[in-house]
Design a protein around this motif. Structure first.
Motif, PDB file in Angstrom:
ATOM      1  N   ASP A 127       0.830  -1.206   0.000  1.00  0.00           N
ATOM      2  CA  ASP A 127       0.000   0.000   0.000  1.00  0.00           C
ATOM      3  C   ASP A 127       0.864   1.255   0.000  1.00  0.00           C
ATOM      4  OD1 ASP A 127      -2.568  -1.312   0.154  1.00  0.00           O
ATOM      5  OD2 ASP A 127      -2.023  -1.870   2.199  1.00  0.00           O
ATOM      6  N   ALA A 128       2.119   1.107   0.339  1.00  0.00           N
ATOM      7  CA  ALA A 128       3.073   2.224   0.296  1.00  0.00           C
ATOM      8  C   ALA A 128       4.471   1.648   0.149  1.00  0.00           C
ATOM      9  CB  ALA A 128       2.985   3.090   1.546  1.00  0.00           C
ATOM     10  N   ILE A 129       5.291   2.288  -0.651  1.00  0.00           N
ATOM     11  CA  ILE A 129       6.693   1.919  -0.802  1.00  0.00           C
ATOM     12  C   ILE A 129       7.521   3.029  -0.174  1.00  0.00           C
ATOM     13  CG2 ILE A 129       8.550   1.425  -2.427  1.00  0.00           C
ATOM     14  CD1 ILE A 129       6.424   0.446  -4.380  1.00  0.00           C
ATOM     15  N   VAL A 130       8.299   2.681   0.832  1.00  0.00           N
ATOM     16  CA  VAL A 130       9.068   3.668   1.589  1.00  0.00           C
ATOM     17  C   VAL A 130      10.551   3.480   1.281  1.00  0.00           C
ATOM     18  CG1 VAL A 130       9.637   4.555   3.875  1.00  0.00           C
ATOM     19  CG2 VAL A 130       7.341   3.663   3.408  1.00  0.00           C
ATOM     20  N   ILE A 131      11.160   4.513   0.734  1.00  0.00           N
ATOM     21  CA  ILE A 131      12.592   4.495   0.435  1.00  0.00           C
ATOM     22  C   ILE A 131      13.308   5.071   1.643  1.00  0.00           C
ATOM     23  CG2 ILE A 131      14.400   5.234  -1.154  1.00  0.00           C
ATOM     24  CD1 ILE A 131      12.116   5.607  -3.236  1.00  0.00           C
ATOM     25  N   ASN A 132      13.957   4.221   2.391  1.00  0.00           N
ATOM     26  CA  ASN A 132      14.613   4.620   3.633  1.00  0.00           C
ATOM     27  C   ASN A 132      16.023   5.140   3.359  1.00  0.00           C
ATOM     28  OD1 ASN A 132      14.924   4.997   6.399  1.00  0.00           O
ATOM     29  ND2 ASN A 132      15.645   2.913   6.739  1.00  0.00           N
ATOM     30  N   LYS A 133      16.611   5.739   4.391  1.00  0.00           N
ATOM     31  CA  LYS A 133      17.969   6.296   4.348  1.00  0.00           C
ATOM     32  C   LYS A 133      18.097   7.398   3.304  1.00  0.00           C
ATOM     33  CE  LYS A 133      19.806   1.863   5.937  1.00  0.00           C
ATOM     34  NZ  LYS A 133      20.801   0.790   5.771  1.00  0.00           N
TER      35      LYS A 133
ATOM     36  N   TRP B  39      -7.524   2.633  -3.470  1.00  0.00           N
ATOM     37  CA  TRP B  39      -6.300   3.271  -2.989  1.00  0.00           C
ATOM     38  C   TRP B  39      -5.193   3.153  -4.036  1.00  0.00           C
ATOM     39  CZ3 TRP B  39      -4.740   6.641   0.442  1.00  0.00           C
ATOM     40  CH2 TRP B  39      -3.383   6.740   0.756  1.00  0.00           C
ATOM     41  N   LYS B  40      -4.488   4.246  -4.261  1.00  0.00           N
ATOM     42  CA  LYS B  40      -3.387   4.275  -5.210  1.00  0.00           C
ATOM     43  C   LYS B  40      -2.059   4.256  -4.458  1.00  0.00           C
ATOM     44  CE  LYS B  40      -1.246   4.857  -9.162  1.00  0.00           C
ATOM     45  NZ  LYS B  40      -1.180   3.758 -10.161  1.00  0.00           N
TER      46      LYS B  40
ATOM     47  N   GLU C  96       4.728  12.520   7.466  1.00  0.00           N
ATOM     48  CA  GLU C  96       4.056  12.364   6.174  1.00  0.00           C
ATOM     49  C   GLU C  96       3.541  10.930   6.012  1.00  0.00           C
ATOM     50  OE1 GLU C  96       5.013  12.563   1.357  1.00  0.00           O
ATOM     51  OE2 GLU C  96       6.636  12.737   2.838  1.00  0.00           O
ATOM     52  N   LEU C  97       4.344   9.979   6.453  1.00  0.00           N
ATOM     53  CA  LEU C  97       3.947   8.576   6.364  1.00  0.00           C
ATOM     54  C   LEU C  97       2.706   8.302   7.211  1.00  0.00           C
ATOM     55  CD1 LEU C  97       4.750   5.863   5.140  1.00  0.00           C
ATOM     56  CD2 LEU C  97       6.212   5.472   7.122  1.00  0.00           C
ATOM     57  N   TRP C  98       2.641   8.876   8.389  1.00  0.00           N
ATOM     58  CA  TRP C  98       1.478   8.703   9.257  1.00  0.00           C
ATOM     59  C   TRP C  98       0.236   9.334   8.627  1.00  0.00           C
ATOM     60  CZ3 TRP C  98      -0.862   5.812  12.302  1.00  0.00           C
ATOM     61  CH2 TRP C  98      -1.814   6.239  13.231  1.00  0.00           C
ATOM     62  N   GLN C  99       0.410  10.469   7.971  1.00  0.00           N
ATOM     63  CA  GLN C  99      -0.699  11.110   7.269  1.00  0.00           C
ATOM     64  C   GLN C  99      -1.201  10.244   6.118  1.00  0.00           C
ATOM     65  OE1 GLN C  99       1.095  14.866   6.218  1.00  0.00           O
ATOM     66  NE2 GLN C  99       0.668  15.802   8.224  1.00  0.00           N
TER      67      GLN C  99
ATOM     68  N   ALA D  24      -4.926   8.688   5.723  1.00  0.00           N
ATOM     69  CA  ALA D  24      -5.688   8.890   4.487  1.00  0.00           C
ATOM     70  C   ALA D  24      -6.140   7.552   3.915  1.00  0.00           C
ATOM     71  CB  ALA D  24      -4.831   9.646   3.465  1.00  0.00           C
ATOM     72  N   PHE D  25      -5.286   6.543   4.025  1.00  0.00           N
ATOM     73  CA  PHE D  25      -5.636   5.198   3.554  1.00  0.00           C
ATOM     74  C   PHE D  25      -6.840   4.654   4.327  1.00  0.00           C
ATOM     75  CE2 PHE D  25      -5.331   0.664   4.479  1.00  0.00           C
ATOM     76  CZ  PHE D  25      -5.298   0.107   3.209  1.00  0.00           C
ATOM     77  N   VAL D  26      -6.818   4.792   5.644  1.00  0.00           N
ATOM     78  CA  VAL D  26      -7.917   4.288   6.472  1.00  0.00           C
ATOM     79  C   VAL D  26      -9.222   4.988   6.118  1.00  0.00           C
ATOM     80  CG1 VAL D  26      -8.789   4.102   8.825  1.00  0.00           C
ATOM     81  CG2 VAL D  26      -6.380   3.630   8.354  1.00  0.00           C
TER      82      VAL D  26
END
Length: 393
Positions: A246-252, A282-283, A299-302, A306-308
């Motif tokens: 549902d989300a791709i997070v690029i860390n570091k 959901w996109k 931003e990730l929490w937002q 929004a997803f919920v």
């Protein structure tokens, strides 16, 4: 000073000399000087009583978990993870009574390649949520050795600050060889944490692979943590874990790596265009994050909120949970039938002969299965097996 006596073990070679390194030292029972180290004098005098942990009843477990007592919650989870039939029945009684308090928490799954920084993100993200008044439970699944059956369970060590937070609860568990690294009892553990009042449940899996999709059947929001330079676009759009995220997070995404992270974000956004959305309504998008600098977490929490909101409005949120419950029932049926079959004494008596016939090439594996199924009497097996699912005991 105490006189410590040592002697060579029985397995010492006969021709060894004084340089032989191994020796056995007398235990504390033979130490007369109680001032040495931290030896309790009462141990020597025989006055110290053996410490016994109180055996908790079902009411004790229910009351303790309801009050949010972390020690009782830990023992309840240990009860759930036990393979003892008596513990299984007791755990089901506890869970049945706590079921009315479950289902209200947000369930988040986090997976990613080893070294992507999943634990670091969870610690920073969890601390932020706790500061905002949430109670966070983190269930981390550690790889289990196929040889020793043990695991390091080191995630709690890596989340030092979060593990000390009174609003957080971290429970590392060995995967136990379960497909995808998700422990067999993780679903019930998750419900127990919800009953204890934790409103956000985070499940961290071992790593990424085709089998890692098991976590998708347990959570509401599924997050994939990646690094820069993960590979070309063709690798990215292959069927697998990305189509479930549902989300791709690029860390570091910090320091000298920030520019590379921005480039990777653009690459992942192009990959997503070729993938069917993981959740109806959901996109999926790619986001930048730095667990070290604590940037991108808000931003990730937002995005999760929004997803919920979006999925609840379209009904896909509850639909997914309903499907997960049914999938859970099916998996439990498979497990129970599997245990009935392989615990049956008739099958165990017939198995060596069938196994040898297969290895000798006398019968095919398909024929072997047919013969075993033919001699299996499920009614007989069920009568001989302890009634594990009787929660009225």
């Amino acid at each position: 000073m105490a006189e410590y006596k040592s002697f060579k073990p029985e397995w010492a070679p006969n021709d060894n000399d004084k340089a032989f390194a191994c020796s056995v030292m007398d235990g504390i029972d033979n130490i007369k000087d109680t001032t040495v180290g931290n030896i309790n004098p009462k141990i020597i005098q025989g006055q110290r009583k053996k410490i016994r942990r109180k055996i908790l009843t079902v009411d004790d477990y229910v009351d303790g978990v309801t009050r949010g007592e972390r020690m009782v919650l830990s023992r309840a989870i240990t009860l759930i993870e036990s393979n003892n039939p008596a513990h299984f029945s007791k755990a089901q009684q506890v869970l049945q009574r706590l079921l009315v308090r479950t289902g209200k928490a947000l369930r988040i799954g986090i997976t990613g390649v080893p070294g992507a920084g999943k634990s670091t993100i969870i610690e920073a993200f969890g601390n932020m949520l706790c500061e905002n008044g949430h109670k966070v439970a983190v269930l981390t699944i550690d790889p289990t050795s196929s040889v020793t059956k043990g695991s390091i369970l080191g995630d709690k060590t890596r989340m030092g600050t979060l593990s000390r937070n009174q609003n957080a609860f971290i429970r590392p568990s060995p995967a136990g060889g379960t497909l995808g690294g998700v422990a067999r009892k993780s679903r019930e553990t998750m419900l127990m944490c919800e009953a204890a009042g934790y409103d956000i449940i985070i499940i961290e899996t071992v790593g990424v692979g085709q089998s890692e999709v098991t976590v998708r059947s347990m959570v509401d929001f599924f997050m994939l943590v990646v690094l820069t330079g993960a590979g070309d676009e063709l690798q990215g759009i292959k069927k697998g874990i990305m189509e479930l995220a549902d989300a791709i997070v690029i860390n570091k995404a910090d320091g000298d790596n920030l520019l590379k992270a921005k480039v990777s974000r653009g690459e992942y956004e192009r990959m997503i265009e070729y993938i069917r959305p993981a959740t109806e309504g959901w996109k999926t998008h790619a986001y930048l994050c730095s667990a070290l600098k604590k940037t991108g977490l808000l931003e990730l929490w937002q995005v999760i909120n929004a997803f919920v909101s979006a999925t609840k409005a379209k009904g896909s949120f509850q639909k997914r949970r309903d499907n997960q419950l049914l999938a859970w029932v099916h998996s439990m049926i498979d497990e129970h039938l599997h245990n009935l079959f392989f615990d049956d004494p008739v099958i165990n008596g017939r198995m060596p002969e069938v196994r040898e016939a297969v290895l000798m090439g006398k019968i095919s594996p398909t024929q072997a299965v047919a013969e075993l199924i033919q001699v299996f009497d499920i009614e007989r097996a069920a009568k001989k097996r302890v009634d594990l699912f009787n929660t009225s005991q």
